[in-house]
Design a protein around this motif. Structure first.
Motif, mmCIF file in Angstrom:
data_model
loop_
_atom_site.group_PDB
_atom_site.id
_atom_site.type_symbol
_atom_site.label_atom_id
_atom_site.label_comp_id
_atom_site.label_asym_id
_atom_site.label_seq_id
_atom_site.Cartn_x
_atom_site.Cartn_y
_atom_site.Cartn_z
ATOM 1 N N THR A 40 -0.960 -2.788 5.631
ATOM 2 C CA THR A 40 -0.198 -2.522 4.286
ATOM 3 C C THR A 40 0.015 -3.079 3.096
ATOM 4 O OG1 THR A 40 1.312 -2.434 5.554
ATOM 5 C CG2 THR A 40 0.368 -0.555 5.650
ATOM 6 N N ARG A 75 1.042 -1.304 -0.120
ATOM 7 C CA ARG A 75 -0.342 0.244 -0.038
ATOM 8 C C ARG A 75 0.769 1.175 0.253
ATOM 9 N NH1 ARG A 75 -5.003 0.123 0.866
ATOM 10 N NH2 ARG A 75 -5.363 -2.234 1.744
ATOM 11 N N GLY A 94 2.247 4.877 1.626
ATOM 12 C CA GLY A 94 1.423 5.393 2.067
ATOM 13 C C GLY A 94 0.568 7.169 1.363
ATOM 14 N N VAL A 123 5.217 3.302 4.563
ATOM 15 C CA VAL A 123 4.482 3.405 5.558
ATOM 16 C C VAL A 123 5.255 3.122 6.825
ATOM 17 C CG1 VAL A 123 2.266 2.938 3.856
ATOM 18 C CG2 VAL A 123 3.577 0.805 5.015
ATOM 19 N N CYS A 178 -1.693 7.661 -1.658
ATOM 20 C CA CYS A 178 -2.585 7.309 -2.353
ATOM 21 C C CYS A 178 -3.574 6.662 -1.735
ATOM 22 C CB CYS A 178 -2.780 7.336 -3.579
ATOM 23 S SG CYS A 178 -1.401 5.623 -3.850
ATOM 24 N N GLY A 179 -3.063 5.650 -0.677
ATOM 25 C CA GLY A 179 -3.545 4.705 -0.460
ATOM 26 C C GLY A 179 -4.068 3.034 -0.685
ATOM 27 N N LYS A 180 -3.039 3.141 -2.431
ATOM 28 C CA LYS A 180 -3.391 2.306 -3.096
ATOM 29 C C LYS A 180 -3.082 1.016 -2.868
ATOM 30 C CE LYS A 180 -5.344 4.654 -7.068
ATOM 31 N NZ LYS A 180 -5.154 5.147 -7.891
#
Length: 110
Positions: free
Chosen positions: A64, A32, A34, A57, A36-38
């Protein structure tokens, strides 16, 4: 850009998250971003497809890292102690540790 049924983005070659950059039988981990969260198949795919660089992250941040085979989620710290998924037993690529600095940052970094 493509996205798997599990929500893994990238320049993918299959539904388990293998991409054009990393596609061995062991390359089934998504990380994941940190920023855009995708969840992305790899930082290279992310950097080629997004307008920002892959953001690392904190190691203990929940959910994550994802196993692309079964969809189980882990913190980066938990993932870094595993050689295979505790849910489905799929083996992970040990060479992913070479890219740790791309995916996880030290807890003291902001």
């Amino acid at each position: 850009m493509t996205c798997t049924s599990k929500g893994i983005f990238g320049k993918l070659v299959d539904d388990q998250g293998r991409c054009i950059h990393y596609n061995s039988s062991l390359d089934v981990i998504a990380n994941r971003c940190g920023i855009c969260g995708k969840l992305y198949a790899c930082y290279k795919c992310h950097n080629e497809l997004e307008a920002h660089s892959f953001g690392s992250v904190l190691p203990d941040e929940k959910d994550t890292v994802m196993c692309g085979v079964c969809g189980s989620l882990f913190s980066y710290r938990t993932y870094s102690t595993l050689s295979s998924c505790p849910t489905c037993s799929s083996r992970f690529n040990p060479n992913c540790a070479l890219h740790k600095s791309c995916y996880a940052r030290a807890a003291t970094e902001n």
